[in-house]
Each structure stands twice: as structure tokens, then as C-alpha cells.
Design a protein around this motif. Sequence first.
Motif, PDB file in Angstrom:
ATOM      1  N   UNK A   1       0.973  -1.403   0.181  1.00  8.98           N
ATOM      2  CA  UNK A   1      -0.055   0.083   0.116  1.00  8.98           C
ATOM      3  C   UNK A   1       0.771   1.408  -0.021  1.00  8.98           C
ATOM      4  N   UNK A   2       0.633   2.040  -0.851  1.00  8.80           N
ATOM      5  CA  UNK A   2       1.180   3.477  -0.968  1.00  8.80           C
ATOM      6  C   UNK A   2       0.336   4.622  -0.963  1.00  8.80           C
ATOM      7  N   UNK A   3       0.739   5.665  -0.292  1.00 10.50           N
ATOM      8  CA  UNK A   3      -0.106   6.767  -0.301  1.00 10.50           C
ATOM      9  C   UNK A   3       0.960   8.082  -0.322  1.00 10.50           C
TER      10      UNK A   3
ATOM     11  N   UNK B   1      -1.184   6.528  10.236  1.00  6.97           N
ATOM     12  CA  UNK B   1      -2.078   5.535  10.844  1.00  6.97           C
ATOM     13  C   UNK B   1      -3.737   5.762  10.359  1.00  6.97           C
ATOM     14  N   UNK B   2      -3.774   7.160  10.496  1.00  8.81           N
ATOM     15  CA  UNK B   2      -5.373   7.432  10.149  1.00  8.81           C
ATOM     16  C   UNK B   2      -5.413   7.119   8.561  1.00  8.81           C
ATOM     17  N   UNK B   3      -4.191   7.698   7.736  1.00  7.14           N
ATOM     18  CA  UNK B   3      -4.190   7.441   6.416  1.00  7.14           C
ATOM     19  C   UNK B   3      -4.572   5.947   6.190  1.00  7.14           C
ATOM     20  N   UNK B   4      -3.797   5.170   6.691  1.00  3.73           N
ATOM     21  CA  UNK B   4      -4.097   3.536   6.503  1.00  3.73           C
ATOM     22  C   UNK B   4      -5.651   3.054   6.863  1.00  3.73           C
ATOM     23  N   UNK B   5      -6.024   3.842   7.902  1.00  5.02           N
ATOM     24  CA  UNK B   5      -7.451   3.366   8.377  1.00  5.02           C
ATOM     25  C   UNK B   5      -8.349   3.987   7.206  1.00  5.02           C
ATOM     26  N   UNK B   6      -8.145   5.100   6.931  1.00  4.21           N
ATOM     27  CA  UNK B   6      -9.083   5.629   5.689  1.00  4.21           C
ATOM     28  C   UNK B   6      -8.972   4.887   4.402  1.00  4.21           C
ATOM     29  N   UNK B   7      -7.672   4.335   3.961  1.00  7.98           N
ATOM     30  CA  UNK B   7      -7.640   3.492   2.816  1.00  7.98           C
ATOM     31  C   UNK B   7      -8.392   2.405   3.121  1.00  7.98           C
ATOM     32  N   UNK B   8      -8.140   1.608   4.242  1.00  2.89           N
ATOM     33  CA  UNK B   8      -8.746   0.396   4.240  1.00  2.89           C
ATOM     34  C   UNK B   8     -10.278   0.330   4.408  1.00  2.89           C
ATOM     35  N   UNK B   9     -10.702   1.515   4.793  1.00  7.04           N
ATOM     36  CA  UNK B   9     -12.271   1.560   5.243  1.00  7.04           C
ATOM     37  C   UNK B   9     -12.889   2.230   4.090  1.00  7.04           C
ATOM     38  N   UNK B  10     -12.111   2.466   2.967  1.00  8.25           N
ATOM     39  CA  UNK B  10     -12.441   3.092   1.555  1.00  8.25           C
ATOM     40  C   UNK B  10     -12.961   4.425   1.647  1.00  8.25           C
ATOM     41  N   UNK B  11     -12.511   5.358   2.631  1.00  6.30           N
ATOM     42  CA  UNK B  11     -12.750   6.687   2.664  1.00  6.30           C
ATOM     43  C   UNK B  11     -11.890   7.412   1.827  1.00  6.30           C
ATOM     44  N   UNK B  12     -10.646   6.896   1.445  1.00  7.45           N
ATOM     45  CA  UNK B  12      -9.767   7.541   0.420  1.00  7.45           C
ATOM     46  C   UNK B  12      -9.197   6.205  -0.246  1.00  7.45           C
ATOM     47  N   UNK B  13      -8.522   6.607  -1.630  1.00  8.75           N
ATOM     48  CA  UNK B  13      -7.934   5.780  -2.401  1.00  8.75           C
ATOM     49  C   UNK B  13      -6.428   5.605  -2.317  1.00  8.75           C
ATOM     50  N   UNK B  14      -6.054   4.592  -2.180  1.00  8.64           N
ATOM     51  CA  UNK B  14      -4.468   4.376  -2.270  1.00  8.64           C
ATOM     52  C   UNK B  14      -4.173   4.846  -3.432  1.00  8.64           C
ATOM     53  N   UNK B  15      -2.544   5.183  -3.613  1.00 13.30           N
ATOM     54  CA  UNK B  15      -1.808   5.594  -4.929  1.00 13.30           C
ATOM     55  C   UNK B  15      -1.454   4.278  -5.375  1.00 13.30           C
TER      56      UNK B  15
END
Length: 333
Positions: free
Chosen positions: A26-28, A59-73
Motif C-alpha cells: 500500500x502506498x499513499x 495511521x489514520x491514512x491507513x485506516x481511511x484507505x482500508x475503510x474506503x474513505x480515500x484511495x491508495x496510490x
Amino acid sequence: MPSSVMPTSSQGDGQASPAAISAVGLRKSYGDTTVLDGIDLRIPAGSVFALLGPNGAGKTTAVKILSTLIAADGGQAQVAGHDVATSPDGVRAAIGVTGQFSAVDGLITGEENMLLMADLHHLSKSDGRRVTAELLERFDLVEAAKKPVSTYSGGMKRRLDIAMTLVGNPRIIFLDEPTTGLDPRSRHNMWGIIRELVSDGVTVFLTTQYLEEADELADRIAVLTDGKIAAEGSADELKRMIPGGHLRLRFSDPAAYQSAATALREVTRDDEALSLQIPSDGSQRELRSILDWLDAAGIEADELTVHTPDLDDVFFALTSTTMVPSQPKEDAR
Ligand SMILES: Nc1ncnc2c1ncn2[C@@H]1O[C@H](COP(=O)(O)OP(=O)(O)OP(=O)(O)O)[C@@H](O)[C@H]1O
Ligand SMILES: [Mg+2]
């Protein structure tokens, strides 16, 4: 409720328990800042995973990606058997998310917030009322239920937040710093609630600043720093990665301090505090030999404390910019 969307929960032998959450590479980035620089995760169903890391680690970025709130790069992630990029609705149906910052509506009451959530989950009126009443009771919010949330304390809001997350009976829960701002009793209550959820087979992905919390709750802990997972393991495995045990001798008499400091080998001095730190595994045998030695030399310390490495030490060792995991700590504080 769509609680059956995820793969079957762990089957007892624990050998091949299916992953509730998995990620590869996972990258962002935000602009020039790389927040996640290739993160791999595998979180078995029914377990608690704690993501630790300093402020801004992602940490929050990871949570947001895994919960589909934002997309990973880049990279891939699956939650409850669904790909976060191609099947976000499947993911959303299986998860509950309590964000780092409260999502409750302050203008309406706690009960109204809960009922709204029940509506969002398409519960019938009677089911919505039943679930709401149960959760308000469980989170000690019965008395406050009819008051506007704007009158709640921080801890009460936090409890309501998590109660709202549970309305849909999710099988996978993301809790981003669930106990920040809670007093010790509320924090212990929250730990109890998290343990209950886990015993019902729920998978918990938690971020926390409290290493003690990860130690208490998590089956696996990962330390995120500089965009990477610097270490992952059980609390015990992580503690074993760093040599942190020591004895600390404190003196009030500068002369006694000086003679002990010059006589003892392998000490770390703190001239201001008049204290010495001696590497030690904390075993009875080693303690006795150090005490015997002090007696023989006629040195009397005012205070002796034994320090065994805890997750704080692991955290400091791994997230310090000057150290790498395999190096011994110079100063364990
Ligand atoms: N929308 C955004 N735009 C630009 N930068 C962002 C955005 N969201 C987060 N960042 C940056 O990404 C980095 C990671 O932020 P994130 O919130 O994931 O950290 P965190 O580990 O949750 O920190 P904390 O412990 O403070 O909650 C930070 O440097 C932050 O400034
Ligand atoms: Mg955060």
C-alpha cells in the motif's frame, strides 16, 4: 445485517485462519510527502491488530484507505474478502469505523444519533429502538441519552461514537484512537468492550498512542514509521527485539554517586539526577550480584529500581531517527 459478507471466522485450529484484512504494497503520498511507502498487512479474522506510530506516521491514512474513505496510490488491499478499490460497497457493508475525530451530530440527542444510524443501516423501527437501547446501556449513556450531544463531555462523545459504530453489527471494526481523551476508568471500560467484541469473533483494527493499550488488547502490533512498518509482532516479540532491561540507582550524596559511577563498569551516568543505569536482565541472580557488589564497596544508593523493557521502549527505539531496530538502546527512558 450484512454480517455474513466476510470470510468465515477462525475455525479453531488457528492455523489457516482467513485474513479479515490484508494489504500488499500500500502506498499513499500527499504532494511530495510519502505517507505510506509500501505497507503489507495480514490480520486474521477475530483478532485485534494495533497500529502504532508517532503523530503524522500515517495511521489514520491507513485506516481511511482500508475503510474506503480515500484511495491508495498503489498496492492492493482486501477487507472482508472485498477489494477496497474495486468493491468498496462490499467492504463498507462489513465494517464499522470510528474515526479519530468525533462524527456525532451535536445538535441532536445521543439517542437520536443512534436512531439515525439505525435508519442508515435499514433496521426496522423496533429493531432500531432495541439496538439503540442496548448500546446506550452498554456504553453507560442511558442518563445522557435524551440530552443534546453538544452538552456531552469528550469521553461521553467518544463512547457514543463507538456505540454508533456498533449499530450495524459490523464484523470488522476500525477504531482510530478509541480511547484518546478518556479517563482511566472509561479507558478500562472501553478495553472491556473491545475484548467482548473480539470474543464474539469481531476483528478489530485499532490505532493508538497508548502503548499500554496495544499491550493489553492486541494480538499483533505493528509500528509504523517513515512510511514503513518498522516492526511487527506480539507485544512480547517486540519487547524481545530491544535490549532495554536495566537497574537504576539513585543517590542523594554526590560523593557516593561519584564513587559508584567510577567503580561500576558499563554504567550510563546522569550527573544531574545523580543516577546510574546498569544494563540488567532483571533476574534475581543479577540483582543479587549487583547488591552484593554495592555492599562490598560500602556504597549505599537511596533508591534502586528495576526496569524491564516495555512497549514504550520498543516505540522509542523503533521510531527514533538515530536508531535502527537491531541496535541496542543507548538510553532507555
Ligand atoms: N488530506 C491531506 N492532505 C495533505 N496531507 C495530508 C492529508 N491527510 C494527511 N496528510 C498528511 O499525511 C501524514 C500522515 O497523516 P495521518 O493523519 O495519517 O497521521 P497519523 O499517524 O494518524 O497521526 P496522528 O497520530 O497525529 O493521528 C501527515 O504528514 C499529514 O500531514
Ligand atoms: Mg491519526
